[in-house]
Design a protein around this motif. Structure first.
Motif, PDB file in Angstrom:
ATOM      1  N   MET A   1      21.327 -11.670  11.128  1.00  0.00           N
ATOM      2  CA  MET A   1      21.255 -13.187  11.360  1.00  0.00           C
ATOM      3  C   MET A   1      20.006 -13.261  12.511  1.00  0.00           C
ATOM      4  SD  MET A   1      23.718 -16.491  11.965  1.00  0.00           S
ATOM      5  CE  MET A   1      24.320 -15.761  13.840  1.00  0.00           C
ATOM      6  N   LYS A   2      19.158 -14.044  12.325  1.00  0.00           N
ATOM      7  CA  LYS A   2      18.106 -14.197  13.550  1.00  0.00           C
ATOM      8  C   LYS A   2      19.175 -14.696  14.759  1.00  0.00           C
ATOM      9  CE  LYS A   2      14.098 -14.663  10.701  1.00  0.00           C
ATOM     10  NZ  LYS A   2      12.853 -15.680  10.528  1.00  0.00           N
ATOM     11  N   LYS A   3      18.620 -14.374  15.795  1.00  0.00           N
ATOM     12  CA  LYS A   3      19.205 -14.925  17.012  1.00  0.00           C
ATOM     13  C   LYS A   3      19.169 -16.364  17.369  1.00  0.00           C
ATOM     14  CE  LYS A   3      19.203 -10.588  19.455  1.00  0.00           C
ATOM     15  NZ  LYS A   3      18.560  -9.910  20.779  1.00  0.00           N
ATOM     16  N   GLY A   4      18.099 -16.976  16.765  1.00  0.00           N
ATOM     17  CA  GLY A   4      17.780 -18.497  16.860  1.00  0.00           C
ATOM     18  C   GLY A   4      18.735 -19.260  16.178  1.00  0.00           C
ATOM     19  N   LEU A   5      19.243 -18.654  15.097  1.00  0.00           N
ATOM     20  CA  LEU A   5      20.485 -19.332  14.118  1.00  0.00           C
ATOM     21  C   LEU A   5      21.734 -19.113  14.870  1.00  0.00           C
ATOM     22  CD1 LEU A   5      19.652 -18.275  10.595  1.00  0.00           C
ATOM     23  CD2 LEU A   5      19.269 -20.467  11.526  1.00  0.00           C
ATOM     24  N   MET A 119      12.404 -21.790  10.075  1.00  0.00           N
ATOM     25  CA  MET A 119      12.690 -20.408  10.400  1.00  0.00           C
ATOM     26  C   MET A 119      13.026 -19.451   9.133  1.00  0.00           C
ATOM     27  SD  MET A 119      15.002 -20.672  13.792  1.00  0.00           S
ATOM     28  CE  MET A 119      15.747 -19.192  13.760  1.00  0.00           C
ATOM     29  N   ALA A 120      13.433 -20.273   8.130  1.00  0.00           N
ATOM     30  CA  ALA A 120      13.920 -19.617   6.621  1.00  0.00           C
ATOM     31  C   ALA A 120      12.850 -19.099   6.089  1.00  0.00           C
ATOM     32  CB  ALA A 120      14.906 -20.744   6.042  1.00  0.00           C
ATOM     33  N   TYR A 128      19.930 -21.043   5.459  1.00  0.00           N
ATOM     34  CA  TYR A 128      19.893 -21.251   6.948  1.00  0.00           C
ATOM     35  C   TYR A 128      20.590 -22.165   7.520  1.00  0.00           C
ATOM     36  CZ  TYR A 128      16.825 -17.138   7.520  1.00  0.00           C
ATOM     37  OH  TYR A 128      16.377 -15.704   7.682  1.00  0.00           O
ATOM     38  N   TRP A 177      16.689 -17.297  22.731  1.00  0.00           N
ATOM     39  CA  TRP A 177      16.606 -16.751  21.349  1.00  0.00           C
ATOM     40  C   TRP A 177      15.677 -17.568  20.416  1.00  0.00           C
ATOM     41  CZ3 TRP A 177      22.460 -15.920  21.433  1.00  0.00           C
ATOM     42  CH2 TRP A 177      22.665 -14.558  22.401  1.00  0.00           C
ATOM     43  N   PRO A 179      12.773 -19.569  18.715  1.00  0.00           N
ATOM     44  CA  PRO A 179      11.294 -19.590  18.551  1.00  0.00           C
ATOM     45  C   PRO A 179      10.633 -20.908  19.156  1.00  0.00           C
ATOM     46  CG  PRO A 179      12.228 -19.618  16.493  1.00  0.00           C
ATOM     47  CD  PRO A 179      13.315 -19.557  17.217  1.00  0.00           C
TER      48      PRO A 179
END
Length: 385
Positions: A1-5, A119-120, A128, A177, A179
């Motif tokens: 999982m992206k850190k932003g999520l 982001m997805a 997402y 985290w 973007p």
């Protein structure tokens, strides 16, 4: 999982705790400020009112700023207002700060939903968004029971101090985290408000306000349902709430996958229809004690599949007003909370048993199916093929 999520999910955890922990520690707050429980329950309504007012207002005010900065600002408001609430000395100051604490709720999820979708990878937008809302399901699974325990055995003020601390961690997570997505400085407020001139906007508001009320007609009276009708001991209620939280966690993720697989509108009809069937089943088996456990998990799971499909319906039909539409959806969701609890309570005041609110919930979810079908036929097939 992206850190932003993960940072967005942390925000969902914080907001979920500040909203739902109140139900568990209401008697403790009432005792602390020497009020009756019904009087203290106004804190719940005031928070919902804050969400309703703050969602569109804060989105419009911050529309020309970068989403990352907006999300940090909203969580700063969250930290400040919940901090004031945690040290408020009397009833009136608690009421004002509780209303203020609700202001950033809808705006955060509105902005966060749009950021998560951007982001997805293509075709995974709903999944997402569902990951962001996982934070709220974890709040119901772990945060609310823990906060209730601390509030009951030590002090509710400690609980809300912890919630404030989570807000600070969220700000740090977003800063590190998330973007940097540029703001659309060409977007005018008048253009965003024009979203509410479209029929699809009001159909979505209607289906969310009524359809999601099915969940709240049931869950608002879950404690007396399982104790008075199913015959469980009061000490089993926290375990029932944990099962509901588990169900919400999986249902939220399932709803995201369903929306990406068969389209958000078709997924919404499926979710509302499943919710209606499940709530009838709750009514029919509620007198069987052992069934309270699997039905808590199943109903929590099915009821929470609706979140991601609805957010995607809002975003896909907004065309330049995505954030305002998503935030308005959160305001409508809180309207569903209010309507579900109120309408679900009507048969109880008329002397019927505590399992009858589930029939009210079934009716509301069924109306959700009908309104979504009308939306599909009149809007989706004609405008968004």
């Amino acid at each position: 999982m992206k850190k932003g999520l993960f940072a967005l999910a942390l925000g969902g955890l914080s907001i979920g705790m500040t909203e739902f922990t109140m139900m568990g520690i209401l008697p403790d707050i009432a005792k602390d400020i020497n009020q009756s429980i019904p009087e203290t329950a106004h804190l719940i309504s005031l928070y919902a009112l804050g969400v309703f007012v703050g969602a569109p207002t804060l989105v419009l005010i911050t529309s020309k700023h970068a989403p990352k900065k907006v999300l940090m600002f909203l969580m700063l408001l969250f930290f400040l207002f919940n901090g004031i609430f945690s040290i408020a000395p009397n009833a009136w100051s608690m009421q004002i700060s509780r209303f203020l604490a609700g202001l950033p709720h809808g705006a955060f999820f509105g902005v966060g939903s749009v950021v998560a979708a951007k982001m997805a990878p293509k075709g995974k937008e709903a999944q997402y968004i569902s990951i962001m809302f996982t934070g709220m399901t974890i709040a119901n699974l772990v945060g609310v029971p823990l906060g209730t325990y601390i509030g009951h055995n030590f002090s509710w003020r400690i609980t809300y101090s912890i919630i404030c601390f989570l807000g600070l961690i969220t700000i740090l997570g977003i800063y590190l985290w998330l973007p940097n997505i540029p703001a659309d400085k060409t977007e005018k407020i008048a253009h965003q408000l024009s979203y509410f001139k479209r029929p699809e906007a009001w159909l979505l508001i209607l289906l969310i306000s009524i359809g999601t009320g099915g969940l709240f007609a049931w869950i608002s009276y879950i404690a007396p349902l399982v104790t008075e009708v199913s015959g469980l001991e009061a000490g089993k209620v926290p375990f029932i709430m944990i099962l509901i939280g588990f169900g919400m966690f999986f249902g939220n993720l399932l709803g995201g996958k369903l929306a990406d697989s068969i389209s958000p509108t078709k997924a919404a009809m499926t979710c509302f229809g499943s919710m209606a069937i499940c709530l009838v089943l709750v009514y029919l088996v509620s007198t069987i004690s052992w069934m309270a456990y699997p039905m808590a998990f199943l109903t929590g799971m099915i009821s929470f599949t609706i979140g991601a499909p609805i957010q995607m319906m809002l975003i896909k039909t907004a065309h330049g007003s995505e954030t305002l539409a998503a935030a308005g959806g959160q305001a409508s969701f809180n309207m569903g909370n209010t309507l579900g609890a109120f309408l679900g309570g009507l048969p109880i005041t008329m002397g019927y048993a505590y399992n009858t609110p589930s029939l009210v919930g079934c009716a509301m979810a069924s109306l959700g199916v009908l309104i979504t079908f009308i939306f599909y036929k009149t809007i989706v097939l004609k405008k968004y093929r």
